[in-house]
Design a protein around this motif. Structure first.
Motif, mmCIF file in Angstrom:
data_model
loop_
_atom_site.group_PDB
_atom_site.id
_atom_site.type_symbol
_atom_site.label_atom_id
_atom_site.label_comp_id
_atom_site.label_asym_id
_atom_site.label_seq_id
_atom_site.Cartn_x
_atom_site.Cartn_y
_atom_site.Cartn_z
ATOM 1 N N GLU A 6 -26.841 -60.408 -48.802
ATOM 2 C CA GLU A 6 -27.844 -60.346 -49.871
ATOM 3 C C GLU A 6 -28.988 -61.326 -49.615
ATOM 4 O O GLU A 6 -30.152 -61.022 -49.885
ATOM 5 C CB GLU A 6 -27.193 -60.620 -51.226
ATOM 6 C CG GLU A 6 -26.209 -59.544 -51.649
ATOM 7 C CD GLU A 6 -26.823 -58.150 -51.645
ATOM 8 O OE1 GLU A 6 -27.979 -58.009 -52.115
ATOM 9 O OE2 GLU A 6 -26.173 -57.208 -51.167
ATOM 10 N N LYS A 50 -31.242 -59.736 -46.967
ATOM 11 C CA LYS A 50 -32.042 -58.637 -47.512
ATOM 12 C C LYS A 50 -33.208 -59.183 -48.330
ATOM 13 O O LYS A 50 -34.346 -58.707 -48.211
ATOM 14 C CB LYS A 50 -31.157 -57.738 -48.390
ATOM 15 C CG LYS A 50 -30.229 -56.827 -47.612
ATOM 16 C CD LYS A 50 -29.233 -56.128 -48.519
ATOM 17 C CE LYS A 50 -29.904 -55.221 -49.524
ATOM 18 N NZ LYS A 50 -28.892 -54.483 -50.341
ATOM 19 N N ASP A 102 -32.252 -51.926 -47.152
ATOM 20 C CA ASP A 102 -30.886 -51.768 -46.651
ATOM 21 C C ASP A 102 -30.698 -52.691 -45.457
ATOM 22 O O ASP A 102 -31.611 -52.867 -44.644
ATOM 23 C CB ASP A 102 -30.619 -50.321 -46.222
ATOM 24 C CG ASP A 102 -30.725 -49.352 -47.397
ATOM 25 O OD1 ASP A 102 -29.946 -49.522 -48.354
ATOM 26 O OD2 ASP A 102 -31.591 -48.460 -47.348
ATOM 27 N N LEU A 103 -29.514 -53.243 -45.351
ATOM 28 C CA LEU A 103 -29.241 -54.164 -44.252
ATOM 29 C C LEU A 103 -28.640 -53.394 -43.079
ATOM 30 O O LEU A 103 -27.623 -52.708 -43.235
ATOM 31 C CB LEU A 103 -28.266 -55.258 -44.709
ATOM 32 C CG LEU A 103 -28.219 -56.512 -43.843
ATOM 33 C CD1 LEU A 103 -29.544 -57.251 -43.877
ATOM 34 C CD2 LEU A 103 -27.102 -57.431 -44.307
#
Length: 334
Positions: free
Chosen positions: A213, A216, A223-224
């Motif tokens: 998170e 990102k 989207d990672l």
């Protein structure tokens, strides 16, 4: 990754630390809270013996607080070890070290006698800044690169405590390959001694798994990506780390990632956990056992002369022939 790991001046400094350790009452080891295991010098642990030790998890403000608590519990399992967290933006908290030294060495205090403490730490863990806070004056030279302190010095902190300062030292051989990368990612070795791309890929692989998170959010990704290469390519596009023709500049984005990791711009991140280290120690032990077994096998192979079946048969026949000749010689009259 090419690193000038253990330069000559560190060998000298480590020798001086060993010689001076017998003169002190307590050892203070400064660790980087983001990598408490990898920033801990195993050579110090070898020579410390049962001497009381305070392990300072410095740069606490940059580390994951939940993992720091886990590390404190893990480190204090060792006999005679106490831990405390510090950061350069909390001078009052750093001064609690003095109280902890007194609580551990209170029996050493006597009229006219000082408690002698030695402070050690690998390069770039913030040891010099911490000393200046404790002394309330500029005693130790600080800098943004490792290996600033070059020689030992004694500092009177007042209140009956004398501090032996030592240069930042690494150790001759680093057994855990993961620790090399963590130290490089944290800035514990000079930029000139590291390959940004190599270390950047290592850091990216860990960060997208441990702190998805944060990655990102920092690099504005919806989207990672699943792999470190895809992540670095996506981050490079967001940051404009491009070359002519729109090609990805991997070196530049790795440099950006490592700089932001070291400065804390990515968030509070810890690069290793007690569980990871427990597993890595198992792997290192297995690798060491395999190395010993392989060495014994090579030695036996050399002893046997690497014989093929036909060579072995010829050798046995020669041995038998020499044995027969020896028996014949003994039968001859003298």
């Amino acid at each position: 990754m090419a690193l000038q790991w253990f330069p000559g001046h560190m060998h000298k400094a480590l020798k001086e630390i060993k010689e001076s350790l017998s003169q002190v009452d307590i050892l203070i080891e400064v660790l980087d809270a983001r990598l408490p295991y990898s920033s801990e010098n195993p050579e110090i642990a070898k020579i410390r013996g049962d001497k009381p030790c305070i392990k300072i998890l410095n740069k606490f403000d940059l580390a994951d607080p939940d993992l720091t608590a886990q590390w404190q519990e893990y480190l204090e399992r060792e006999r005679s070890v106490k831990t405390i967290t510090t950061s350069s933006d909390d001078p009052a908290g750093s001064k609690q070290i003095i109280n902890l030294v007194r609580s551990v060495c209170g029996h050493k205090e006597a009229p006219g006698k000082s408690v002698k403490a030695m402070i050690t730490g690998i390069p770039n863990v913030g040891k010099s800044t911490l000393i200046n806070i404790l002394a309330e004056r500029i005693i130790a030279k600080t800098g943004n690169e490792p290996a600033v302190t070059k020689s030992q010095q004694r500092i009177n902190l007042g209140g009956g405590i004398v501090l032996f300062d030592t240069p930042g030292v690494l150790w001759p051989k680093l057994e855990n390959p993961h620790s090399i990368y963590r130290l490089a990612a944290s800035g514990a070795v000079k930029n000139t001694a590291m390959e940004y791309d190599d270390v950047g890929f290592f850091a990216a692989d860990y960060l997208i798994k441990a702190y998805p998170e944060l990655m990102k959010e920092r690099y504005k990704l919806d989207d990672l990506p699943d792999t470190e290469l895809e992540f670095l390519e996506a981050a490079a596009k967001k940051r404009g780390a491009l070359m002519a023709g729109g090609r990805i500049n991997l070196h530049k984005i790795c440099e950006v990632l490592l700089n932001e990791l070291q400065s804390g711009k990515l968030g509070r991140i810890t690069l290793e956990t007690p569980q990871m280290i427990t597993q890595e120690k198992v792997e290192m032990a297995a690798a060491a056992a395999k190395k010993v077994a392989d060495k014994a096998k090579r030695k036996q192979k050399f002893k046997d002369g690497s014989l093929t079946p036909d060579k072995k048969d010829r050798k046995e026949k020669r041995t038998e022939k020499r044995g027969a000749q020896s028996k014949e010689m003994k039968k001859r009259p003298k």
